[in-house]
Design an enzyme around this catalytic site. Structure first.
Site, short mmCIF file in Angstrom:
data_model
loop_
_atom_site.label_atom_id
_atom_site.label_comp_id
_atom_site.label_asym_id
_atom_site.label_seq_id
_atom_site.Cartn_x
_atom_site.Cartn_y
_atom_site.Cartn_z
N ASP A 85 0.87 -1.18 0.00
CA ASP A 85 0.00 0.00 0.00
C ASP A 85 0.91 1.22 0.00
O ASP A 85 1.43 1.63 1.04
CB ASP A 85 -0.90 -0.01 1.24
CG ASP A 85 -1.85 1.17 1.28
OD1 ASP A 85 -2.26 1.63 0.20
OD2 ASP A 85 -2.18 1.62 2.39
N GLU B 144 -1.38 -1.41 -4.81
CA GLU B 144 -2.62 -0.68 -5.03
C GLU B 144 -2.40 0.46 -6.01
O GLU B 144 -1.38 1.15 -5.95
CB GLU B 144 -3.16 -0.13 -3.70
CG GLU B 144 -4.55 0.45 -3.83
CD GLU B 144 -5.17 0.74 -2.49
OE1 GLU B 144 -6.11 0.03 -2.11
OE2 GLU B 144 -4.70 1.68 -1.82
N ASP C 81 -2.22 1.08 7.24
CA ASP C 81 -1.35 0.84 6.08
C ASP C 81 -0.99 -0.65 5.95
O ASP C 81 -1.06 -1.22 4.86
CB ASP C 81 -0.08 1.69 6.17
CG ASP C 81 -0.41 3.17 6.24
OD1 ASP C 81 -1.07 3.67 5.31
OD2 ASP C 81 -0.03 3.82 7.23
#
EC number: 3.1.21.10
Length: 169
Positions: free
Chosen positions: A11, A71, A143
């Protein structure tokens, strides 16, 4: 016999880049590790990107994943912040690619749909589903949780992706 596949989910963020590692074998998921790589906000951008690079490289070297998932960046109203996030995302893709791993990309809504069943949801729903899918999972903060969700999304989609490529080729 099929071997387990170790997946790192990433992420990306300039302040905090979350990472989560799982193993998948058939339909089973197993938590391996998770954490966050941080950069020093008082440093210049290039130094911060180096911190993210070196931290992620250490994680990849230590945990030896087979595949990576990152992502995709969403665009927000602040163009400067979007560009900085894009640079952090570049690091998140570069590190596993340089380690020879295939890197998949997933939109935030696809990640949420894969983990909680709908494309829009709260962070608490992701945390709850992670604990249901992998009861031994440990993560500190959003996160790392998001990174685990990205890894799970890839675990659920990797077979379908291979099938589509085989049919197209």
């Amino acid at each position: 016999m099929t071997a387990a596949v170790r997946i790192i989910g990433i992420d990306p963020g300039l302040r905090r880049t979350g990472w989560g590692i799982i193993e998948t074998l058939g339909n089973s998921l197993r938590f391996i590790a998770s954490g966050t790589v941080t950069s020093d906000g008082d440093m210049d951008l290039a130094s911060r990107l180096c911190q993210l690079h070196d931290g992620l490289a250490d994680v990849v070297h230590s945990h030896k994943p087979d595949e990576a998932a990152v992502e995709q960046t969403f665009v927000n109203k602040d163009a400067v912040a979007t560009l900085k996030l894009g640079q952090a995302r570049g690091i998140a893709m570069l590190v596993p690619a340089r380690a020879g791993l295939p890197v998949a990309e997933y939109a935030p809504n696809a990640v949420k749909k894969s983990v909680i069943g709908v494309g829009h949801g709260e962070k608490q729903q992701i945390h709850m589903m992670l604990k249901i899918l992998m009861p031994k999972a440990e993560f500190k903060g959003d996160d790392a949780a998001d990174a685990l969700a990205i890894a799970i999304c890839h675990a659920h989609n990797r077979g379908a992706d291979r099938m589509r490529k085989a049919l197209a080729g």
